[in-house]
Each structure stands twice: as structure tokens, then as C-alpha cells.
Design a protein around this motif. Structure first.
Motif, short mmCIF file in Angstrom:
data_model
loop_
_atom_site.label_atom_id
_atom_site.label_comp_id
_atom_site.label_asym_id
_atom_site.label_seq_id
_atom_site.Cartn_x
_atom_site.Cartn_y
_atom_site.Cartn_z
N SER A 4 0.83 -1.21 0.00
CA SER A 4 0.00 0.00 0.00
C SER A 4 0.86 1.26 0.00
O SER A 4 2.00 1.26 0.47
N LYS A 5 0.30 2.32 -0.55
CA LYS A 5 1.03 3.58 -0.60
C LYS A 5 1.10 4.20 0.79
O LYS A 5 0.29 3.90 1.68
N LYS A 6 2.08 5.07 0.97
CA LYS A 6 2.25 5.80 2.22
C LYS A 6 2.45 7.27 1.87
O LYS A 6 3.17 7.59 0.94
N ASN A 7 1.82 8.14 2.63
CA ASN A 7 2.00 9.57 2.44
C ASN A 7 3.04 10.04 3.45
O ASN A 7 2.82 10.01 4.66
N ILE A 8 4.18 10.49 2.95
CA ILE A 8 5.29 10.86 3.83
C ILE A 8 4.91 12.03 4.74
O ILE A 8 5.23 12.02 5.93
N LEU A 9 4.23 13.03 4.23
CA LEU A 9 3.86 14.18 5.06
C LEU A 9 2.91 13.77 6.18
O LEU A 9 3.01 14.26 7.31
N GLU A 10 2.00 12.82 5.90
CA GLU A 10 1.11 12.31 6.95
C GLU A 10 1.91 11.53 7.99
O GLU A 10 1.61 11.62 9.19
N LYS A 11 2.91 10.79 7.57
CA LYS A 11 3.75 10.05 8.51
C LYS A 11 4.50 11.00 9.45
O LYS A 11 4.65 10.72 10.63
N GLU A 13 3.42 13.68 10.62
CA GLU A 13 2.47 14.18 11.61
C GLU A 13 2.24 13.18 12.75
O GLU A 13 1.65 13.53 13.76
#
Length: 123
Positions: A4-11, A13
Motif C-alpha cells: 500500500s502507498k504511504k504519504n510521507i507528510l502524513e507520517k 504528523e
């Protein structure tokens, strides 16, 4: 294996602690890590591992014994194995970085310091 994809900016946070990398992925014996940095770190080197730093937010100063490289958002630098370095930021600015390191990399190499964190967690 997680496809699955991961959003670095969300990580970014998901954590507030500084100078303590968090693992977000692994590939080919490498770990992908995120860290928030602020202020001074510690002079160290990694005898057997290169390190990749990419700045997502802020301005990182990568100090070497003979010069200092200034990394701004979008910049990256590879610190070759065996090269002594000291990443730092201005005292009033938090910097967000992405790191690629071999899984065997000790956070501060052979140096033991109050900021050493070798027990890094997944987020």
C-alpha cells in the motif's frame, strides 16, 4: 510485504520527538526513515554504511570537518561511509528529513550520546 502507498507528510504528523528516526519502509537491506531535527546533534561517522538525507521541511546544515553544506527543502546529500559529520539546525527551526540507511546502521555510529536511539520503531 506491504504494497500500500504511504504519504510521507502524513507520517511526519504521527510523531513529535526530535533526533529519533522512525522507520516507514524497507527495501534491499535498507530502511527508509523519517526524523524531525532541531538544534545540535553529535559528531559521528558510520564505518561501513553510506547515509542518504533529504530535506522535506526547513534548512539542514551538514557539517563536515572541512566545510558545511546547507540543505534546503528538496535538497539531498549522501554522506559516504567513514566520513565524520554532524547534522544540525538553527535552534528556532524544526527540520524534517527522510533517510535511507542500511538496516545495520547504528544511529550515531560508535559514538554513544544522550541523543543516540538505536531502538527505532515503525510508524
Amino acid at each position: 510485504m506491504d504494497l500500500s502507498k504511504k504519504n510521507i507528510l502524513e507520517k511526519f504528523e504521527l510523531f513529535q520527538d526530535q533526533w529519533k528516526p522512525h522507520i516507514i519502509g524497507e527495501l534491499n537491506g535498507q530502511q527508509v526513515k523519517l526524523a524531525k531535527l532541531q538544534g545540535a546533534f553529535v559528531w559521528h561517522s558510520h564505518e561501513h554504511e553510506d547515509e542518504y538525507f533529504q530535506v522535506f521541511k526547513g534548512k539542514l546544515f551538514m557539517e563536515f570537518r572541512d566545510r558545511t553544506e546547507v540543505l534546503e527543502e528538496g535538497d539531498m546529500i549522501i554522506v559516504p561511509k567513514g566520513v565524520e559529520h554532524n547534522p544540525f539546525t538553527r535552534a528556532d527551526e524544526e527540520v524534517w528529513v527522510l533517510l535511507f540507511e542500511p538496516m545495520s546502521t547504528q544511529h550515531t555510529g560508535e559514538v554513544v550520546h544522550e541523543r543516540t536511539h538505536n531502538d527505532q520503531k515503525w510508524i
